[in-house]
Scaffold this motif. Structure first.
Motif, mmCIF file in Angstrom:
data_model
loop_
_atom_site.group_PDB
_atom_site.id
_atom_site.type_symbol
_atom_site.label_atom_id
_atom_site.label_comp_id
_atom_site.label_asym_id
_atom_site.label_seq_id
_atom_site.Cartn_x
_atom_site.Cartn_y
_atom_site.Cartn_z
ATOM 1 N N MET A 19 0.848 -1.173 0.000
ATOM 2 C CA MET A 19 0.000 0.000 0.000
ATOM 3 C C MET A 19 0.897 1.240 0.000
ATOM 4 N N GLU A 20 0.567 2.201 -0.840
ATOM 5 C CA GLU A 20 1.338 3.432 -0.907
ATOM 6 C C GLU A 20 0.595 4.566 -0.208
ATOM 7 N N ILE A 21 1.367 5.393 0.499
ATOM 8 C CA ILE A 21 0.795 6.572 1.141
ATOM 9 C C ILE A 21 1.588 7.796 0.691
ATOM 10 N N GLU A 22 0.943 8.947 0.682
ATOM 11 C CA GLU A 22 1.616 10.195 0.368
ATOM 12 C C GLU A 22 2.247 10.755 1.631
ATOM 13 N N VAL A 23 3.501 11.173 1.514
ATOM 14 C CA VAL A 23 4.230 11.759 2.636
ATOM 15 C C VAL A 23 4.602 13.185 2.252
ATOM 16 N N TYR A 24 4.323 14.132 3.134
ATOM 17 C CA TYR A 24 4.626 15.534 2.899
ATOM 18 C C TYR A 24 5.860 15.925 3.707
ATOM 19 N N LYS A 25 6.870 16.474 3.020
ATOM 20 C CA LYS A 25 8.096 16.912 3.689
ATOM 21 C C LYS A 25 8.211 18.421 3.517
ATOM 22 N N GLU A 84 -0.694 -4.373 7.520
ATOM 23 C CA GLU A 84 -0.664 -5.026 8.823
ATOM 24 C C GLU A 84 -1.105 -6.475 8.674
ATOM 25 N N PRO A 85 -0.436 -7.387 9.381
ATOM 26 C CA PRO A 85 -0.871 -8.781 9.302
ATOM 27 C C PRO A 85 -2.238 -8.935 9.973
ATOM 28 N N PRO A 86 -3.034 -9.907 9.532
ATOM 29 C CA PRO A 86 -4.347 -10.084 10.155
ATOM 30 C C PRO A 86 -4.197 -10.461 11.632
ATOM 31 N N LYS A 87 -5.131 -9.975 12.427
ATOM 32 C CA LYS A 87 -5.095 -10.275 13.858
ATOM 33 C C LYS A 87 -5.425 -11.747 14.086
#
Length: 82
Positions: A1-7, A71-74
């Motif tokens: 999964m990709e997320i946007e990161v603001y620097k 995240e791995p499944p619980k």
């Protein structure tokens, strides 16, 4: 999964449209326009990025995409087995 990161790369120096790059410290050069500031940053890093302007905060951010492992499944141990 990709997320946007603001620097954060630059902050506004009042009055008017003047900016200072964050990486160069508080005594760094003050640029007289947004365009000049972005040009200086991109010349410094030699890589193109999308950017975000936050005019109310007086900040400029670059946007990068980072891959985050899901995240791995619980696992639940209600009955003593998995």
């Amino acid at each position: 999964m990709e997320i946007e990161v603001y620097k954060l790369i630059a902050t506004r120096v009042p009055p008017s449209d003047r900016w200072r790059l964050v990486d160069n410290g508080p005594e760094s050069k003050i640029y007289s326009s947004l365009t000049e500031t972005l040009e200086a940053y991109f010349a410094k890093v030699q890589k193109a990025y999308d950017f975000k302007l936050s005019p109310l905060k007086g900040e400029i951010y670059i946007i990068t995409n980072e891959t985050v492992a899901p995240e791995p499944p619980k696992k639940f141990n209600i009955y003593g087995d998995y």
